[in-house]
Design an enzyme around this catalytic site. Sequence first.
Site, mmCIF file in Angstrom:
data_model
loop_
_atom_site.group_PDB
_atom_site.id
_atom_site.type_symbol
_atom_site.label_atom_id
_atom_site.label_comp_id
_atom_site.label_asym_id
_atom_site.label_seq_id
_atom_site.Cartn_x
_atom_site.Cartn_y
_atom_site.Cartn_z
ATOM 1 C CG ASP A 1 34.398 37.263 35.669
ATOM 2 O OD1 ASP A 1 34.292 37.882 34.592
ATOM 3 O OD2 ASP A 1 35.484 36.840 36.111
ATOM 4 C CG HIS B 1 36.841 40.195 36.341
ATOM 5 N ND1 HIS B 1 37.264 38.897 36.154
ATOM 6 C CD2 HIS B 1 37.954 40.963 36.207
ATOM 7 C CE1 HIS B 1 38.571 38.886 35.912
ATOM 8 N NE2 HIS B 1 39.008 40.129 35.952
ATOM 9 C CB SER C 1 42.000 39.598 36.845
ATOM 10 O OG SER C 1 41.842 39.489 35.454
#
Length: 452
Positions: free
Chosen positions: A375, A427, A180
Site C-alpha cells: 500500500d 491497502h 485507513s
Amino acid sequence: MARLLLLFFFFLILLHYASCSRHEQEKDRIFHLPGEPNDVSFSHFSGYITVNESAGRALFYWLTESPPSENPESKPLVLWLNGGPGCSSVAYGAAEEIGPFRINPDGKTLYHNPYSWNKLANLLFLESPAGVGFSYSNTTSDLYTAGDQRTAEDAYVFLVKWFERFPQYKHREFYIAGESYAGHYVPQLSQIVYEKRNPAINFKGFIVGNAVIDDYHDYVGLFEYWWAHGLISDLTYHNLRITCEFGSSEHPSSKCTKAMEAADLEQGNIDPYSIYTVTCKKEAAALRSRFSRVRHPWMWRAYDPCTEKYSGMYFNSPEVQKAMHANITGLAYPWKGCSDIVGEKWADSPLSMLPIYKELIAAGLRIWVFSGDTDSVVPITGTRYSIRALKLQPLSKWYPWNDDGQVGGWSQVYKGLTLVTIHGAGHEVPLFRPRRAFLLFQSFLDNKPLPM
C-alpha cells in the site's frame, strides 16, 4: 405482600422491554438477499438507528452473525468501520473484505467469502457518518460539516441504542476494528467507550489496518515509501519533505499541494492501493481528476474505485434495498461507496492519534495495528514511525510469521501493542490477502502472537 407486588411489577416492565427489543430486532431481520447463495445458514439484520432526533441523523448498520455451526452465542461482537473519510463499511468492509458475501461481476448475485470473519465473530458494519452510504440526515448542512468529533459522538450514541435493540449482546466481549482513515474513527470511538464505562458494553480493545495515525510520521513514511519504491524523483521527494511534513494532511499548504501534484504525475497510472496490481484505467483517470478538489491530498484516493463497481450496482438495486430495510426515506442521490461531499468538506481532523493510543495502552486494552506492505496510500513506513514515537518496550524481536510454510508477513510485540505486516497485501488487506487477514484476526481474538 407489597414487596411481592413490587417485584411482580418490575418483572412485567422487564418482560415488556424484552418484548419491544425483540420486536425491533425482528423488523430488521434479513430473510433473503437477492442473488444470495442457496445455503446461507447465519442470521443477519440491517436497519437504522437514530443518533440525533432534532437533526434527523440516522446511521445504517448491517449485522452478520456467526453461523450456527460456529456457536454465535459464544462469539464476540466486532464493530467494523471503514474510513475515507466518507466511505462505506458496507461497500468495503462487508462486500469486498471481511463480510460473508462477495458480489459477482454481474452486480446481481452473491457468493460466499471462504475467509469471512463472521466465522470467528459476530460482525457489525456501520455506515458513518450521516451522508455515507444509506446513512442520512434531514439537516442538509450535516453533510458539509461532518468531522472527527461528531462522527465519534454519533457512533457512540449508535452503540448505546444498538445494544438496547440487541440486548443479547450486552456484556459480550466487544472489539472495534477498521482501516485507513478509521485510524482516527477507531481510537476516537474507543476512547469514548472506555471513558464512559457503560456496563452493558464489555469493551476489550481495537485493531486497525493501514491506519492514519499521526500526520507528521505518516507524511515522513509516505514520502519515504514513494521514494524507496522508485515512484518519485529525488527532486520531488525533497520538495515534499520541505513543504508538507510539518503541516496538516487535512489543510495542506499550496506548496505542499503543488509537490503532491508533481508526485502524482511521476507515479503515473498505477494502483496506489497495491502498487504491483494492474489498474482499471477508466476509474483511475476519473479518480485522478478529483485530486485538485480535495483538501487532504495524500488521502485523496480514499478507496480504490476499481473494486467498487459491483457494489454500486448491487446496493442501488431497489430489491436489495427493500430486503435490507435501506433507503427508507428515498434519498435524493444514489448509494455510493464514498461520499464526495462528506470527504471533501471534512471539518475537523486532529493531527495525531498518539495521545489516545497512550491513554488506551495505559488502560490495558488490547491494541493491534496491521499493515499491508504494498500500500502506498497509508504505507507501513509511516505506521512504523508512528509506533516508534510511542516509545514502547519491545517484548519480542522483529520476526517473520508463518502462513502454511510461507512468510505471511512480519511482526513485533510491544508492551501494550502488537504490530503485524501482511506480505503482498495492499491497502485493504482482507481483499488482497484474505487467508492471511483471517489468520491475523484469529490471533487478535485469541490474544496470541502470530506463529513463527
